[in-house]
Write an enzyme that holds these catalytic residues in place. Structure first.
Site, PDB file in Angstrom:
ATOM      1  N   LYS A 102       0.841  -1.207   0.000  1.00 18.85           N
ATOM      2  CA  LYS A 102       0.000   0.000   0.000  1.00 18.85           C
ATOM      3  C   LYS A 102       0.871   1.250   0.000  1.00 18.85           C
ATOM      4  CE  LYS A 102      -3.854  -2.444   2.008  1.00 18.85           C
ATOM      5  NZ  LYS A 102      -4.547  -2.949   3.183  1.00 18.85           N
TER       6      LYS A 102
ATOM      7  N   GLN B 266      -4.896  -1.727   9.399  1.00 18.16           N
ATOM      8  CA  GLN B 266      -4.751  -3.044   8.784  1.00 18.16           C
ATOM      9  C   GLN B 266      -5.379  -4.116   9.679  1.00 18.16           C
ATOM     10  OE1 GLN B 266      -3.307  -3.621   5.620  1.00 18.16           O
ATOM     11  NE2 GLN B 266      -4.172  -5.654   5.958  1.00 18.16           N
TER      12      GLN B 266
ATOM     13  N   ASP C  47     -11.379   2.877   3.635  1.00 22.54           N
ATOM     14  CA  ASP C  47     -11.677   1.449   3.482  1.00 22.54           C
ATOM     15  C   ASP C  47     -13.189   1.213   3.364  1.00 22.54           C
ATOM     16  OD1 ASP C  47      -9.647  -0.372   3.194  1.00 22.54           O
ATOM     17  OD2 ASP C  47      -9.195  -0.505   5.340  1.00 22.54           O
TER      18      ASP C  47
END
Ligand code: NAP
Length: 292
Positions: free
Chosen positions: A52, A96, A119
């Site tokens: 990422k 994460q 997200d």
């Protein structure tokens, strides 16, 4: 033989567009910024975080990594998120997953400001998705929708069958397909007669996380097959949830694993971060929230 839906090429094309949009935004005094928070030392999570960050760097998005030890307390993590929520340089916050067991994942995801929830996991944004309102769309389902559009696949009136009902793939992709006027069936481990359900599908979206659990012979002639599954069956061998060879003989279009849905996920994270930065700039310029 099916047309192969090339996620890698599509992702590259979109990343090139993102790069030029980021450049433009920088000339207007706004560099998009993403904060990535990793708790613990799960090797797979570390790999994702590195990917990422590299992707951000490649398109000109500023990225800031916070690596915290596995025994970090929930309050400590929540106060980091609070700081990031108030940091003007940061437009997207990504925690994460999975988090260590002693931390309440839902509480952490809800602490992220919905305006920085790139997200798309915050209940506020999930609710907006269900209502069909503009929102940050979860990256993997968003990537699937972009691939379908890129290959000219119209969902109107189509039977879409989804295998998997997770909050990150199955459920959100179902609402996105519904929004595109498909008739949607969601299957899971208690579904009776999965082959018959799959046989109905004009578009099959497989997100079960079980290697080749979907047999090629179950697939309707001419169906579109989107395989989200990533299953490691040997040191260097990844397979999807669908038996690729037999499915590709029946399908009109199919995503390979790897190289299908996978490359799209991080690309859509970049896209969401760019969108968040643009909304922040618009807000600064007008002193108002974006209309919804
Ligand atoms: P998950 O949370 O484990 O959910 C799997 C879902 O599949 C569950 O709803 C489960 O049903 C259902 N399922 C499992 N086996 C089944 C079977 N034999 N028949 C019918 N349904 C079955 O998984 P996830 O997070 O959604 O991920 C799914 C797959 O996509 C994984 O392989 C993951 O690695 C991959 N993935 C890839 C990307 C990417 O970027 N390429 C991103 C996210 C996920 P129950 O609810 O009844 O248990």
């Amino acid at each position: 033989m099916a047309i192969i839906i090339d996620g890698k090429a599509t992702a590259q094309k979109i990343r090139a567009e993102i790069t030029s949009e980021v450049k433009q935004l920088v000339t207007e005094g706004m560099q998009p910024g993403l904060a990535v928070v990793l708790v613990g030392d799960n090797p797979a999570s570390k790999v994702y975080v590195t990917m990422k960050e590299k992707a951000c760097c490649d398109v000109g998005i500023f990225s800031d990594e916070y690596t915290l030890p596995a025994d970090t307390g929930e309050n400590e993590l929540l106060s980091l998120i609070d700081r990031l929520n108030n940091d003007e340089k940061i437009h997207g916050i990504l925690v994460q997953l999975p988090l260590p067991k002693h931390i309440n994942e839902a509480k952490v995801l809800e602490a992220i400001s919905p305006a920085k929830d790139v997200d798309g996991f915050h209940p506020y944004n999930v609710g907006r998705l269900v209502l069909g309102k503009p929102t940050f769309r979860p990256c993997t389902p968003y990537g699937i929708m972009v691939l379908l559009k890129e290959y000219g696949i119209d969902l109107t009136g189509k039977e879409v069958v989804i295998v998997g009902r997770s909050n990150i793939v199955g459920k959100p992709v179902a609402f996105m397909c519904l929004q595109q006027h498909a008739t949607v069936t969601i299957c899971h481990t208690r579904t009776v007669d999965l082959p018959a359900k799959i046989g109905m599908a004009d578009i099959l979206i497989a997100a079960a996380g079980r290697p080749e659990v979907i047999r090629g012979e179950w697939i309707k002639e001419g169906a579109v097959v989107i395989d989200v599954g990533v299953n490691r069956i040997a040191e260097k061998k990844l397979v999807g949830d669908v038996e690729f060879e037999t499915a590709a003989r029946r399908a009109s279009h199919i995503t390979p694993v790897p190289g299908g849905v996978g490359p799209m996920t991080i690309t859509m994270l970049l896209q969401n971060t760019l969108l968040s930065a643009k909304m922040s700039l618009a807000k600064k310029q007008t002193g108002q929230e974006e209309p919804s």
